[in-house]
Design a protein around this motif. Structure first.
Motif, PDB file in Angstrom:
ATOM      1  N   ARG A   1      -5.865   5.028  65.015  1.00 31.12           N
ATOM      2  CA  ARG A   1      -6.858   6.114  65.011  1.00 31.12           C
ATOM      3  C   ARG A   1      -6.207   7.440  64.641  1.00 31.12           C
ATOM      4  O   ARG A   1      -6.800   8.255  63.922  1.00 31.12           O
ATOM      5  N   THR A   2      -4.994   7.679  65.133  1.00 29.05           N
ATOM      6  CA  THR A   2      -4.305   8.927  64.811  1.00 29.05           C
ATOM      7  C   THR A   2      -4.021   9.019  63.321  1.00 29.05           C
ATOM      8  O   THR A   2      -4.222  10.070  62.696  1.00 29.05           O
ATOM      9  N   GLU A   3      -3.577   7.914  62.734  1.00 23.70           N
ATOM     10  CA  GLU A   3      -3.295   7.915  61.299  1.00 23.70           C
ATOM     11  C   GLU A   3      -4.577   8.104  60.497  1.00 23.70           C
ATOM     12  O   GLU A   3      -4.605   8.873  59.520  1.00 23.70           O
ATOM     13  N   GLU A   4      -5.655   7.413  60.895  1.00 27.86           N
ATOM     14  CA  GLU A   4      -6.933   7.572  60.199  1.00 27.86           C
ATOM     15  C   GLU A   4      -7.407   9.024  60.240  1.00 27.86           C
ATOM     16  O   GLU A   4      -7.824   9.584  59.214  1.00 27.86           O
ATOM     17  N   ARG A   5      -7.346   9.626  61.418  1.00 28.03           N
ATOM     18  CA  ARG A   5      -7.839  10.996  61.549  1.00 28.03           C
ATOM     19  C   ARG A   5      -6.945  11.989  60.832  1.00 28.03           C
ATOM     20  O   ARG A   5      -7.432  12.976  60.279  1.00 28.03           O
ATOM     21  N   THR A   6      -5.659  11.742  60.841  1.00 33.24           N
ATOM     22  CA  THR A   6      -4.759  12.630  60.109  1.00 33.24           C
ATOM     23  C   THR A   6      -5.061  12.596  58.619  1.00 33.24           C
ATOM     24  O   THR A   6      -5.114  13.642  57.952  1.00 33.24           O
ATOM     25  N   LEU A   7      -5.275  11.404  58.080  1.00 32.56           N
ATOM     26  CA  LEU A   7      -5.604  11.283  56.657  1.00 32.56           C
ATOM     27  C   LEU A   7      -6.951  11.945  56.359  1.00 32.56           C
ATOM     28  O   LEU A   7      -7.110  12.627  55.331  1.00 32.56           O
ATOM     29  N   GLN A   8      -7.936  11.753  57.233  1.00 32.73           N
ATOM     30  CA  GLN A   8      -9.242  12.371  57.021  1.00 32.73           C
ATOM     31  C   GLN A   8      -9.146  13.892  57.087  1.00 32.73           C
ATOM     32  O   GLN A   8      -9.788  14.604  56.310  1.00 32.73           O
TER      33      GLN A   8
ATOM     34  N   ALA B 132     -11.706  14.749  67.848  1.00 31.59           N
ATOM     35  CA  ALA B 132     -11.349  13.362  68.184  1.00 31.59           C
ATOM     36  C   ALA B 132      -9.846  13.197  68.334  1.00 31.59           C
ATOM     37  O   ALA B 132      -9.374  12.418  69.170  1.00 31.59           O
ATOM     38  N   LEU B 133      -9.084  13.927  67.533  1.00 33.46           N
ATOM     39  CA  LEU B 133      -7.624  13.846  67.630  1.00 33.46           C
ATOM     40  C   LEU B 133      -7.148  14.410  68.961  1.00 33.46           C
ATOM     41  O   LEU B 133      -6.297  13.810  69.637  1.00 33.46           O
ATOM     42  N   ARG B 134      -7.703  15.559  69.369  1.00 34.08           N
ATOM     43  CA  ARG B 134      -7.318  16.143  70.661  1.00 34.08           C
ATOM     44  C   ARG B 134      -7.810  15.287  71.826  1.00 34.08           C
ATOM     45  O   ARG B 134      -7.201  15.277  72.899  1.00 34.08           O
ATOM     46  N   GLU B 135      -8.903  14.579  71.617  1.00 34.66           N
ATOM     47  CA  GLU B 135      -9.457  13.743  72.667  1.00 34.66           C
ATOM     48  C   GLU B 135      -8.663  12.458  72.846  1.00 34.66           C
ATOM     49  O   GLU B 135      -8.788  11.789  73.879  1.00 34.66           O
ATOM     50  N   ALA B 136      -7.850  12.097  71.842  1.00 35.66           N
ATOM     51  CA  ALA B 136      -7.110  10.823  71.848  1.00 35.66           C
ATOM     52  C   ALA B 136      -8.074   9.659  72.041  1.00 35.66           C
ATOM     53  O   ALA B 136      -7.806   8.718  72.796  1.00 35.66           O
ATOM     54  N   ALA B 137      -9.204   9.735  71.352  1.00 36.98           N
ATOM     55  CA  ALA B 137     -10.242   8.720  71.504  1.00 36.98           C
ATOM     56  C   ALA B 137      -9.845   7.444  70.776  1.00 36.98           C
ATOM     57  O   ALA B 137      -9.297   7.476  69.678  1.00 36.98           O
ATOM     58  N   LEU B 138     -10.145   6.307  71.401  1.00 41.87           N
ATOM     59  CA  LEU B 138      -9.835   5.015  70.795  1.00 41.87           C
ATOM     60  C   LEU B 138     -10.960   4.526  69.892  1.00 41.87           C
ATOM     61  O   LEU B 138     -10.728   3.696  69.015  1.00 41.87           O
ATOM     62  N   GLY B 139     -12.167   5.029  70.102  1.00 42.81           N
ATOM     63  CA  GLY B 139     -13.295   4.599  69.290  1.00 42.81           C
ATOM     64  C   GLY B 139     -13.390   5.385  67.996  1.00 42.81           C
ATOM     65  O   GLY B 139     -12.593   6.296  67.731  1.00 42.81           O
TER      66      GLY B 139
ATOM     67  N   THR C 269       1.882  15.286  66.493  1.00 40.55           N
ATOM     68  CA  THR C 269       2.566  14.047  66.133  1.00 40.55           C
ATOM     69  C   THR C 269       1.932  12.869  66.865  1.00 40.55           C
ATOM     70  O   THR C 269       1.277  13.045  67.903  1.00 40.55           O
ATOM     71  N   PRO C 270       2.117  11.650  66.348  1.00 38.32           N
ATOM     72  CA  PRO C 270       1.600  10.469  67.082  1.00 38.32           C
ATOM     73  C   PRO C 270       2.151  10.375  68.494  1.00 38.32           C
ATOM     74  O   PRO C 270       1.444   9.924  69.412  1.00 38.32           O
ATOM     75  N   GLU C 271       3.403  10.788  68.701  1.00 32.04           N
ATOM     76  CA  GLU C 271       3.974  10.738  70.048  1.00 32.04           C
ATOM     77  C   GLU C 271       3.238  11.706  70.977  1.00 32.04           C
ATOM     78  O   GLU C 271       3.014  11.397  72.155  1.00 32.04           O
ATOM     79  N   ALA C 272       2.879  12.890  70.450  1.00 29.96           N
ATOM     80  CA  ALA C 272       2.143  13.852  71.266  1.00 29.96           C
ATOM     81  C   ALA C 272       0.754  13.319  71.623  1.00 29.96           C
ATOM     82  O   ALA C 272       0.270  13.526  72.744  1.00 29.96           O
ATOM     83  N   ILE C 273       0.114  12.643  70.692  1.00 30.45           N
ATOM     84  CA  ILE C 273      -1.197  12.054  70.977  1.00 30.45           C
ATOM     85  C   ILE C 273      -1.070  10.973  72.048  1.00 30.45           C
ATOM     86  O   ILE C 273      -1.918  10.858  72.942  1.00 30.45           O
TER      87      ILE C 273
ATOM     88  N   VAL D  43      -3.442  -1.043  73.170  1.00 27.52           N
ATOM     89  CA  VAL D  43      -3.974   0.314  73.187  1.00 27.52           C
ATOM     90  C   VAL D  43      -3.087   1.245  72.372  1.00 27.52           C
ATOM     91  O   VAL D  43      -3.570   2.105  71.623  1.00 27.52           O
ATOM     92  N   ARG D  44      -1.778   1.089  72.506  1.00 24.07           N
ATOM     93  CA  ARG D  44      -0.843   1.965  71.788  1.00 24.07           C
ATOM     94  C   ARG D  44      -0.992   1.802  70.278  1.00 24.07           C
ATOM     95  O   ARG D  44      -1.046   2.790  69.536  1.00 24.07           O
ATOM     96  N   THR D  45      -1.074   0.561  69.800  1.00 23.63           N
ATOM     97  CA  THR D  45      -1.213   0.350  68.358  1.00 23.63           C
ATOM     98  C   THR D  45      -2.576   0.833  67.851  1.00 23.63           C
ATOM     99  O   THR D  45      -2.670   1.382  66.749  1.00 23.63           O
ATOM    100  N   LEU D  46      -3.641   0.648  68.658  1.00 26.19           N
ATOM    101  CA  LEU D  46      -4.957   1.141  68.243  1.00 26.19           C
ATOM    102  C   LEU D  46      -4.960   2.659  68.185  1.00 26.19           C
ATOM    103  O   LEU D  46      -5.529   3.259  67.261  1.00 26.19           O
TER     104      LEU D  46
END
Length: 460
Positions: free
Chosen positions: A334-341, A408-415, A238-242, A327-330
């Motif tokens: 990223r979480t939403e983008e990666r989930t969709l991908q 990238a999702l597990r890394e919680a990367a901002l880039g 979930t986004p909260e977990a990330i 940072v939180r909104t970014l």
């Protein structure tokens, strides 16, 4: 000739890794990957440096809560310059004085809390270094499996092209084929050699990057038994977990708390500090003298010093709060983008496994059957083979990009997500089949990412 024609579909079906698609998920952890992760996390200099920085911050906590060092003063007071009058004159004496500064109440506690929050900031930095290193190892390992999977495709492709060349040569010798077909088969085999050389270079580059991460010689081999499809496909967090995994968010929130403590400390700096002095003055044969005293600092420049410090920390706190929200909104984006991908890549993977690969194989077999019956052109069969090989390669690329998104999702990367790239499959490679969906527009390769990885900085 008919016997040779019948052999080609049989060889294709017997070729390992072409007709059988590896499973998308494996419940058993890969022991090779687990060993690489343990080794890299144990010996990488960036992790060791982050650990040393953390221990350094931990050593600052007890220091911050200790009283300032006392001072010892030694002196001599004498009447006149002709001789030493200690013991003869009442106002001549030696002096020994001890002075202990005492900060205003709560200042020491706040300084200790500020130092303790510095430990949390250092822990966030170390967490980012560890997450980045682990992700680099996972990306490098996935790239290695991708390239070795592509090399297996090239090996099987070489077998099929050699059989195809024998087929058209036999037809040409008996007058049923054309020289163009023979030349085309030889051309494809020559192009294939170029891809083999390129793939060997790519594999050595990825190996060098992985060996750097575990502090080995660049040429040390890494034997693998798993295939790219064997890597796990975990459940989406979930986004909260990330957010809970993000070192940037943890460091930013700790930075806000530290600034709040510094603000409280700046407000207390408008209060005076104290110093207690006790002294003894021996006078030789006369009775000794003693003294005690208390001194108080006078913050008479508070308007230009202490009040400015309060305003400085207040502005800093507001800026840090805004940065944490940014940072939180970014991270949510990223979480939403990666989930969709990931959802798209999973559907694409299933489409390859359940539809495209089966249809490509059927198309190739039908084309070869037409050639066997003398009703089809050899170039059509070769084109069908190219399409099947291309679809197999595109399927591998889809699996690689799916792993890149999970990492990238597990890394919680901002880039942006770093793609996992392999080598080129030349004329009968990926360009002949359906292309895998792009997970990112970044062109950086995983081996470059591994070689350039350094300690992450917490800009909070």
């Amino acid at each position: 000739m008919r016997t040779l024609l019948r052999l080609v579909p049989a060889l294709v079906l017997a070729a390992p890794g072409l007709a059988q698609v590896p499973p998308a998920e494996s419940p058993t952890p890969d022991p090779v990957l687990a060993a690489l992760l343990r080794e890299a996390l144990a010996v990488h200099p960036d992790v060791q440096r982050a650990d040393a920085s953390l221990r350094m911050e931990q050593e600052r906590v007890p220091q911050a809560g200790v009283l300032p060092d006392p001072s010892l003063s030694l002196g001599l007071q004498n009447d006149g310059f002709k001789r030493l009058e200690v013991g003869r004159m009442e106002t001549s004496f030696y002096s020994v004085a001890f002075t202990q500064p005492l900060p205003w109440p709560r200042k020491r506690g706040l300084r200790k809390e500020v130092a303790a929050i510095g430990v949390a900031l250092s822990e966030a930095t170390r967490s980012r270094v560890q997450l980045g290193l682990e992700s680099d190892v996972r990306r490098g390992y996935a790239a290695l499996l991708l390239i070795r999977g592509q090399k297996r495709l090239l090996d099987q492709q070489a077998v099929l092209l050699e059989q195809a060349e024998q087929l058209v040569r036999t037809r040409y010798e008996v007058g049923q084929g054309s020289q163009v077909d023979l030349l085309r088969a030889q051309l494809e085999r020559t192009r294939l050699q170029q891809s083999v050389w390129s793939m060997d270079t790519e594999e050595k580059t990825v190996l060098a990057g992985l060996n750097r991460l575990r502090q080995h010689d660049p040429t040390d081999p890494i034997p693998t038994t798993a295939q790219l499809g064997d890597l796990p496909d975990p459940e989406l967090p979930t986004p909260e977990a990330i957010e809970g995994l993000s070192p940037e968010l943890a460091g930013g929130r700790a930075g806000v708390k530290q600034t709040e403590k510094l603000l409280d400390l700046a407000r207390l700096d408008r209060r005076p500090d104290f110093a207690v002095t006790a002294g003894l003055m021996p006078r030789g044969g006369l009775d000794p003298m003693w003294q005690v005293g208390v001194s108080i600092s006078l913050p008479i420049y508070g308007r230009h010093k202490q009040q400015r410090a309060v305003a400085e920390h207040e502005h800093h706190r507001q800026g840090q709060g805004a940065e944490v929200e940014s940072v939180r909104t970014l991270l949510r984006l990223r979480t939403e983008e990666r989930t969709l991908q990931i959802q798209l890549l999973r559907r694409t993977r299933d489409l390859y496994r359940d539809g495209l690969l089966v249809q490509s194989e059927a198309s190739f077999r039908a084309a070869m059957a037409q050639v066997e019956a003398g009703r089809g052109a050899f170039l059509s069969a070769l084109e069908a083979l190219n399409g099947w090989i291309g679809d197999q390669g595109a399927h591998l690329q889809t699996l690689a990009q799916l792993q890149a998104q999970h990492i990238a999702l597990r890394e919680a990367a901002l880039g942006p997500t770093v793609p996992i790239n392999g080598g080129s499959l030349a004329s009968v490679g990926l360009s002949s089949g359906a292309a895998a969906p792009a997970a990112s527009k970044s062109t950086a390769k995983v081996q470059g990412k591994a070689q350039d990885s350094g300690p992450a900085s917490m800009k909070m």
